[in-house]
Structures are given as C-alpha cells and as structure tokens.
Motif scaffolding. Structure first.
Motif, PDB file in Angstrom:
ATOM      1  N   ALA A 152       0.822  -1.204   0.000  1.00  0.00           N
ATOM      2  CA  ALA A 152       0.000   0.000   0.000  1.00  0.00           C
ATOM      3  C   ALA A 152       0.855   1.253   0.000  1.00  0.00           C
ATOM      4  N   GLU A 153       0.774   2.032  -1.078  1.00  0.00           N
ATOM      5  CA  GLU A 153       1.494   3.293  -1.173  1.00  0.00           C
ATOM      6  C   GLU A 153       0.639   4.431  -0.611  1.00  0.00           C
ATOM      7  N   SER A 154       1.328   5.463  -0.171  1.00  0.00           N
ATOM      8  CA  SER A 154       0.670   6.687   0.259  1.00  0.00           C
ATOM      9  C   SER A 154       1.654   7.835   0.095  1.00  0.00           C
ATOM     10  N   GLY A 155       1.142   9.047   0.198  1.00  0.00           N
ATOM     11  CA  GLY A 155       2.008  10.214   0.176  1.00  0.00           C
ATOM     12  C   GLY A 155       1.982  11.022  -1.094  1.00  0.00           C
TER      13      GLY A 155
ATOM     14  N   GLY B 119       9.280  21.700  -5.272  1.00  0.00           N
ATOM     15  CA  GLY B 119       8.866  21.226  -3.961  1.00  0.00           C
ATOM     16  C   GLY B 119       9.242  19.780  -3.711  1.00  0.00           C
ATOM     17  N   SER B 120       8.800  19.269  -2.550  1.00  0.00           N
ATOM     18  CA  SER B 120       9.168  17.921  -2.112  1.00  0.00           C
ATOM     19  C   SER B 120       7.941  17.132  -1.671  1.00  0.00           C
ATOM     20  N   LEU B 121       8.053  15.842  -1.802  1.00  0.00           N
ATOM     21  CA  LEU B 121       7.070  14.904  -1.271  1.00  0.00           C
ATOM     22  C   LEU B 121       7.802  13.668  -0.781  1.00  0.00           C
ATOM     23  N   ARG B 122       7.197  12.955   0.153  1.00  0.00           N
ATOM     24  CA  ARG B 122       7.735  11.671   0.565  1.00  0.00           C
ATOM     25  C   ARG B 122       6.661  10.614   0.399  1.00  0.00           C
ATOM     26  N   LEU B 123       6.983   9.613  -0.382  1.00  0.00           N
ATOM     27  CA  LEU B 123       6.090   8.475  -0.568  1.00  0.00           C
ATOM     28  C   LEU B 123       6.423   7.389   0.444  1.00  0.00           C
ATOM     29  N   SER B 124       5.398   6.691   0.856  1.00  0.00           N
ATOM     30  CA  SER B 124       5.565   5.534   1.733  1.00  0.00           C
ATOM     31  C   SER B 124       4.916   4.321   1.097  1.00  0.00           C
TER      32      SER B 124
END
Length: 125
Positions: A5-8, A16-21
């Motif tokens: 299961a991915e999220s983020g 800009g920045s994002l972090r996926l989990s």
C-alpha cells in the motif's frame, strides 16, 4: 495475504518535495528487495529506484538521481522515497514493487513481483 500500500502522493509546486511511503504486510519485508516505478499518461511504466533488502545495493535511473532518495524502515515494514526538487517531468503514478529488478532502467520484471495500487504525483509550474 500480502498487501502493498502506497501513500504520500499529491499536488506540489515545481521545486517542492514529497515523501512516498509503501507499507508491506503479509511477508518477511526485511528480506525483500524493494523499489519504485512510475507511469506517466501515455508512457510505459519505468524504473525509478530500487534497493537490496540489506541496503547494500541502491540504484536510481535517469533524471531522478540526486533528487530522489529511497530508504526503508524494516521495523515498520515500510519503504520510502523522498522526492526533492520535483519537476514538470516527474508527474506520474508511482508504484511500489516487491522483488524488483535492481538494474537501473530494467524492464524485466520478475513474474512473482508484487505491485501496490499506485499513488499519483502532480507538479504545478
């Protein structure tokens, strides 16, 4: 039953920045090679990053080098991808994969690889 299961994902401005989990359940995560692929509209799914279960091998492909960082927390059964300096060429659906090829850019996906459902990234200019 194995779940991936991915999220983020989300909308971010260019630069800009994002972090996926990616949380994995139902298997021995700390012995799994893990990775990220992405698929933009009208394009094939492509290798982004992958790492050996031990962390001894980490590979990136293409223009994400130096901007994206793959990591994992085995205690939480979770894979991460920190994405910095997001650019207009980065929007896609990002997929987590269990047992990916480790060769950068590889399209030879093992038949027993497992995929998450994907999480979408949008970058506004």
């Amino acid at each position: 039953q194995v779940q991936v299961a991915e999220s983020g994902g989300g909308l971010v401005q260019a630069g800009g920045s994002l972090r996926l989990s990616c949380e994995v359940s139902g298997r021995t995560f700390n012995r799994d090679d893990m990775g990220w692929y992405r698929q933009a509209p009208g394009k094939k799914r492509e290798f982004v990053a992958a790492m050996r279960w031990s962390g001894s091998i980490i590979n990136y492909y293409g223009n994400v080098k130096g901007r994206f960082t793959i990591s994992r927390d085995n205690a939480k059964n979770t894979l991460y991808q920190q994405m910095n300096d997001l650019q207009p060429e980065d929007p896609a659906i990002y997929f987590c994969i269990v047992d990916p090829p480790l060769t950068p850019g590889s399209t030879s996906i093992p038949s027993d690889a497992l995929w998450g459902q994907g999480t979408a990234i949008t970058v506004s200019s």
